[in-house]
Each structure stands twice: as C-alpha cells, then as structure tokens.
Design a protein around this motif. Structure first.
Motif, mmCIF file in Angstrom:
data_model
loop_
_atom_site.group_PDB
_atom_site.id
_atom_site.type_symbol
_atom_site.label_atom_id
_atom_site.label_comp_id
_atom_site.label_asym_id
_atom_site.label_seq_id
_atom_site.Cartn_x
_atom_site.Cartn_y
_atom_site.Cartn_z
ATOM 1 N N ILE A 52 16.800 -21.568 3.188
ATOM 2 C CA ILE A 52 15.813 -22.158 4.123
ATOM 3 C C ILE A 52 15.265 -23.459 4.122
ATOM 4 C CG2 ILE A 52 15.027 -19.352 4.446
ATOM 5 C CD1 ILE A 52 12.630 -20.380 2.928
ATOM 6 N N SER A 53 15.659 -24.102 2.902
ATOM 7 C CA SER A 53 15.316 -25.581 2.556
ATOM 8 C C SER A 53 16.360 -26.362 3.416
ATOM 9 C CB SER A 53 15.495 -25.854 1.109
ATOM 10 O OG SER A 53 14.412 -24.751 0.481
ATOM 11 N N ASP A 54 15.664 -27.280 4.024
ATOM 12 C CA ASP A 54 16.431 -28.226 4.898
ATOM 13 C C ASP A 54 16.965 -29.291 3.930
ATOM 14 O OD1 ASP A 54 15.885 -27.343 7.507
ATOM 15 O OD2 ASP A 54 13.850 -28.073 7.451
ATOM 16 N N LYS A 55 16.138 -29.571 2.937
ATOM 17 C CA LYS A 55 16.449 -30.486 1.810
ATOM 18 C C LYS A 55 16.335 -30.150 0.501
ATOM 19 C CE LYS A 55 18.667 -34.107 3.949
ATOM 20 N NZ LYS A 55 20.097 -34.524 3.335
ATOM 21 N N ILE A 56 17.089 -30.476 -0.800
ATOM 22 C CA ILE A 56 16.767 -29.697 -1.943
ATOM 23 C C ILE A 56 16.885 -31.207 -2.771
ATOM 24 C CG2 ILE A 56 17.555 -28.304 -3.776
ATOM 25 C CD1 ILE A 56 19.080 -26.704 -1.859
ATOM 26 N N GLY A 57 15.824 -31.517 -3.574
ATOM 27 C CA GLY A 57 15.422 -32.696 -4.279
ATOM 28 C C GLY A 57 15.722 -32.277 -5.741
ATOM 29 N N ALA B 73 21.632 -31.657 -9.936
ATOM 30 C CA ALA B 73 22.324 -31.313 -8.504
ATOM 31 C C ALA B 73 23.743 -30.900 -8.608
ATOM 32 C CB ALA B 73 22.531 -32.480 -7.910
ATOM 33 N N ASP B 74 24.633 -31.226 -9.589
ATOM 34 C CA ASP B 74 26.095 -30.762 -9.785
ATOM 35 C C ASP B 74 26.038 -29.282 -9.964
ATOM 36 O OD1 ASP B 74 26.956 -33.205 -8.987
ATOM 37 O OD2 ASP B 74 27.527 -33.799 -11.163
ATOM 38 N N PHE B 75 24.985 -28.834 -11.002
ATOM 39 C CA PHE B 75 24.710 -27.463 -11.419
ATOM 40 C C PHE B 75 24.349 -26.571 -9.965
ATOM 41 C CE2 PHE B 75 22.744 -23.856 -12.963
ATOM 42 C CZ PHE B 75 23.265 -23.386 -13.927
ATOM 43 N N ILE B 76 23.460 -27.113 -9.193
ATOM 44 C CA ILE B 76 23.240 -26.241 -8.062
ATOM 45 C C ILE B 76 24.465 -26.017 -7.073
ATOM 46 C CG2 ILE B 76 21.870 -26.328 -5.938
ATOM 47 C CD1 ILE B 76 20.303 -25.296 -8.349
ATOM 48 N N LEU B 77 25.095 -27.083 -7.166
ATOM 49 C CA LEU B 77 26.299 -27.118 -6.007
ATOM 50 C C LEU B 77 27.451 -26.154 -6.601
ATOM 51 C CD1 LEU B 77 26.058 -30.591 -4.926
ATOM 52 C CD2 LEU B 77 25.600 -28.538 -3.331
ATOM 53 N N LYS B 78 27.499 -26.312 -7.961
ATOM 54 C CA LYS B 78 28.805 -25.406 -8.619
ATOM 55 C C LYS B 78 28.407 -24.062 -8.424
ATOM 56 C CE LYS B 78 30.958 -24.831 -13.013
ATOM 57 N NZ LYS B 78 31.324 -25.373 -14.486
ATOM 58 N N HIS B 79 27.077 -23.672 -8.761
ATOM 59 C CA HIS B 79 26.876 -22.093 -8.845
ATOM 60 C C HIS B 79 26.269 -21.647 -7.393
ATOM 61 C CE1 HIS B 79 27.101 -21.714 -13.372
ATOM 62 N NE2 HIS B 79 26.822 -23.169 -13.072
ATOM 63 N N GLU C 280 27.746 -22.117 -1.390
ATOM 64 C CA GLU C 280 27.484 -21.881 0.077
ATOM 65 C C GLU C 280 26.609 -22.820 0.502
ATOM 66 O OE1 GLU C 280 24.381 -19.819 -2.279
ATOM 67 O OE2 GLU C 280 26.474 -19.920 -2.421
ATOM 68 N N ILE C 281 26.030 -23.661 -0.459
ATOM 69 C CA ILE C 281 25.079 -24.608 0.013
ATOM 70 C C ILE C 281 25.797 -25.895 0.705
ATOM 71 C CG2 ILE C 281 23.197 -26.396 -0.811
ATOM 72 C CD1 ILE C 281 22.388 -24.418 -2.790
ATOM 73 N N ASP C 282 25.503 -26.391 1.707
ATOM 74 C CA ASP C 282 25.976 -27.757 2.356
ATOM 75 C C ASP C 282 25.345 -28.629 1.222
ATOM 76 O OD1 ASP C 282 26.556 -29.888 3.788
ATOM 77 O OD2 ASP C 282 25.648 -28.985 5.394
ATOM 78 N N ARG C 283 26.600 -29.509 0.910
ATOM 79 C CA ARG C 283 26.428 -30.590 0.001
ATOM 80 C C ARG C 283 25.320 -31.679 0.414
ATOM 81 N NH1 ARG C 283 30.096 -30.412 -4.399
ATOM 82 N NH2 ARG C 283 29.541 -32.525 -4.986
ATOM 83 N N LYS C 284 25.322 -31.673 1.648
ATOM 84 C CA LYS C 284 24.529 -32.594 2.587
ATOM 85 C C LYS C 284 22.879 -32.614 2.314
ATOM 86 C CE LYS C 284 27.918 -34.131 5.881
ATOM 87 N NZ LYS C 284 28.298 -34.007 7.502
ATOM 88 N N LYS C 285 22.757 -31.153 2.060
ATOM 89 C CA LYS C 285 21.130 -30.909 1.709
ATOM 90 C C LYS C 285 20.605 -31.300 0.509
ATOM 91 C CE LYS C 285 20.193 -26.477 2.521
ATOM 92 N NZ LYS C 285 19.981 -25.234 2.811
#
Length: 400
Positions: free
Chosen positions: A163-168, A175-181, A184-189
């Motif tokens: 539900i987050s439009d952006k994740i800082g 950031a790499d850890f979040i995307l790896k695990h 399903e998250i859009d990398r642009k977020k």
C-alpha cells in the motif's frame, strides 16, 4: 501540502532534536501543514488528545506500554495500536484532508490506518523504512522462523509494502534486501532515503572539552572512544565488553552512555570487573549528552553478529555531526562499515572478530583524527541532511 505522520516514537515537541523531529520541522518551515500522530503510553496516565503548538498539530494516542516493557505487553500493544490510531484519527482529524501520509517502521501494523487516509483523502503514501520486521526479530531469536506469529507478521509486512506508493530505505544494502526478499515490489517504488538530521555546530576548544570531561570524571590525557545510545540485545554488546577487557592500551579510554534492556547486565559487568579503562553512564538529557559527545575523540557502533538484515544505526549521524571518526563492529550484511571506510572517516570490523577490532583500535591511534573528523563532517553534509530527505519525499510523491 497537508501531511500526517504516523510514528511509534513519542514526540512532544517539534523543536526537539531527532531524525523525525528534524524532518518534520523542515516540512513545517517549508509551509506545509503537519499533523503528528504519536503514542502516549498508559504509564503516563494521559488520555488521547489533540493539540496545536509550535506550528504543527499533535495527536497523542493513549496506548499500552510499548517501549521498555515485557515482551507480552509490547506484543499486545503493537497489535492494538493500529485500532487505537484508527479510532483517534477518525475522531480528531475528520476536519482535515491530507495529501501525504508519512510513516516509519516500526511498526508494520499501520496498514488499516494508511488505507483509511488514502481512501478518505486520496492521499499519497511514503514509508520511511527504519526497521525490517519481522526478520530482525527472527535474527534475535525473538520469533520462531516459520512459526504462526512470524507468518502473521510477514503478511502485515508485505501488506505495508503493497500500500506504500514509495519506500525510502536507509542505505543501498537496505534497498537491495527489500527487493530481493520481496520480488513482488515494483523496483520504482524503492529508493534510498536514509536517516537524516538538521546539523548543529559543536565547536569546543580543548580547554572546554577538558572541562566537560572533568565534569564526568573522564580522563583528559587519553583518546576517549564513546558508545552512546540504546543498550539492547540488537547491539551485540558482549563484544563491546570483550573489546574493553582485551584492550591493554594506556592511550584509550572507553565511555559507554545509554539505557536499554541490557543496561543492568552491563552495569553488573562493570561492578564486577571494575575496568580501569572504561566508564558506564546512564542515559543523559540530550543537551548534556551532546556536550559530552563533543568532548570525545571517536564513536563506536556495535551490531549483533547474527543479523541477516542490513541495519543502519542512526547513532552514526551523531558521531558525524561531531566530526568524529567511527569504528563500526557489525554483521557482514550491513553496508555502514563500507560507507564510512569509503568516506575515509572510520573503520569497519566484523562483529566477534576481536583480533581485527584491536588492530583497528591501534590503527585509529596512529591516524590523523582531525583529518578523519573533517571527512566525517563532509559525509554528513553530502548524504545525511534533512534537506536531502525532504526533497526526495516531495519529488517522489509529486511524481507518483
């Protein structure tokens, strides 16, 4: 822009110093309307209330005790807080329409609150990811991997990201850890938006520094290395105590200042060992702590060696603000050590490797601390000021 900020940090004044207060003050100073939703624990005996002061609105929500309490109340309180916040926001903010809902982890249990504001006000949402839960709890053996609670929290974590439009994130490794695990998250977020502060200049003469040290009975003829902040299990403080015990240099003095779940364990160790080269102080008021910190020579960061998530402790910013070199003893997954070495303002150590730790301590003694300190200040201004974080949030939300 009307902004509502959700946090588990107790904020009583926008003028206090801290990573959230500094950022929110920046929004206020840029003429945005800011509402802060903050807990007031039941031990304070203050009812839920809404007030306006210092140019912002503060909604204090009465909660269970969620900080420095037993694990059962903390767990129940963390789960209950979503419904307590929902009720308070419906009651006290219906007169406002928000453009942005800003929130930080912990906790991961704000999904229903965020969804309410997004649906009600057509707001954008921005997550400041400060804590990767529940994996950090698994790393610390506080949650069973694959257990019922772990699975429930995982669902909540993924919902929050969804539900987050952006994740800082706090760092590139973060950031790499979040995307790896979470494929399903859009990398642009996902972007790097680290802990940031509004720096204050702390310039003291040698006479003033010695006076501050004398006040706390800290040697004036040694290099003082300070560990300041939370004294909890995630910091892996057994390695800090081992470092103090193993160091036989007559040029180094260790200063430990803070509070947390491990304080009394550390106090017991100090009472039993009576180290000649170290001192333990309980948490000081922010102003006093900053003065003491400014009188020291280098800062220490410790993280438990078992972490698989890339933590990025905010205490780094306090050290950089004082233009102090840093030694970071951490797990191999965080990139905080790489960042300080690349900036030539400190050294990294693998937590648990005492031989490497003692080598880096000796290296520090043979280093130009003033030059490293100047590099520390440059790193702070290049990467970790609120201006940068503010502009990232504004830009990305406008582009969503």
């Amino acid at each position: 822009m009307n902004i509502i900020f959700l946090t588990l940090v107790e904020i009583n004044s926008i003028e206090e110093r801290g990573i959230y207060q500094d950022l929110l003050r920046k929004f206020r100073n840029e003429d945005h309307d800011v509402t802060i939703v903050t807990p007031v624990e039941r031990r304070r005996k203050i009812p839920t209330n809404f007030s306006e002061k210092e140019g912002v609105s503060i909604l204090q929500v009465k909660t269970f005790n969620i900080q420095k309490t037993n694990i059962i109340e903390k767990g129940v309180g963390t789960l209950a807080i979503e419904y307590q916040y929902l009720s308070a926001i419906k009651k006290y903010t219906s007169h406002k329409k928000y453009d942005l809902v800003l929130y930080s982890t912990p906790p991961i249990t704000f999904a229903k609150v965020i969804e309410l504001i997004k649906k009600r006000d057509h707001a954008k949402s921005y997550l400041l990811l400060k804590d990767i839960f529940p994996q950090n709890a698994v790393d610390m053996n506080m949650l069973s991997n694959g257990g019922f609670l772990h699975k429930q929290f995982l669902k909540k974590e993924k919902k929050l990201y969804q539900i987050s439009d952006k994740i800082g994130c706090m760092s590139p490794a973060n950031a790499d850890f979040i995307l790896k695990h979470n494929p399903e998250i859009d990398r642009k977020k996902v972007e790097v938006n680290p802990n940031t502060i509004e720096p204050v200049n702390f310039e003291y003469s040698e006479v003033e520094k010695n006076s501050i040290r004398e006040k706390y009975q800290v040697p004036t003829d040694k290099k003082v290395l300070i560990y300041g902040g939370n004294l909890g299990k995630p910091q892996g403080l057994d390695f800090l105590l081992e470092t103090i015990e193993k160091n036989d240099s007559d040029q180094i003095f260790f200063l430990v200042v803070g509070s947390g779940t491990e304080f009394f364990k550390i106090q017991k160790w100090f009472n039993e060992k009576k180290p000649y080269n170290a001192k333990l102080l309980q948490k000081l008021p922010k102003e006093d702590y900053d003065q003491l910190l400014a009188s020291c020579d280098a800062g220490l960061i410790f993280l438990d060696k078992n972490f698989t998530i890339p933590n990025f402790p905010s205490r780094l910013l306090s050290y950089l603000e004082m233009k102090m070199p840093v030694i970071a003893a951490t797990d191999p997954n965080t990139d905080i050590g790489n960042i300080i070495e690349e900036a030539e303002c400190g050294y990294k150590v693998l937590a648990g490797n005492q031989k490497e730790m003692q080598e880096k301590l000796q290296l520090l003694l043979n280093t130009d601390l003033k030059e490293m300190g100047e590099n520390a200040g440059k790193l702070l201004f290049n990467k970790y000021t609120v201006d940068q974080s503010y502009h990232l949030i504004i830009k990305e939300i406008q582009d969503v």
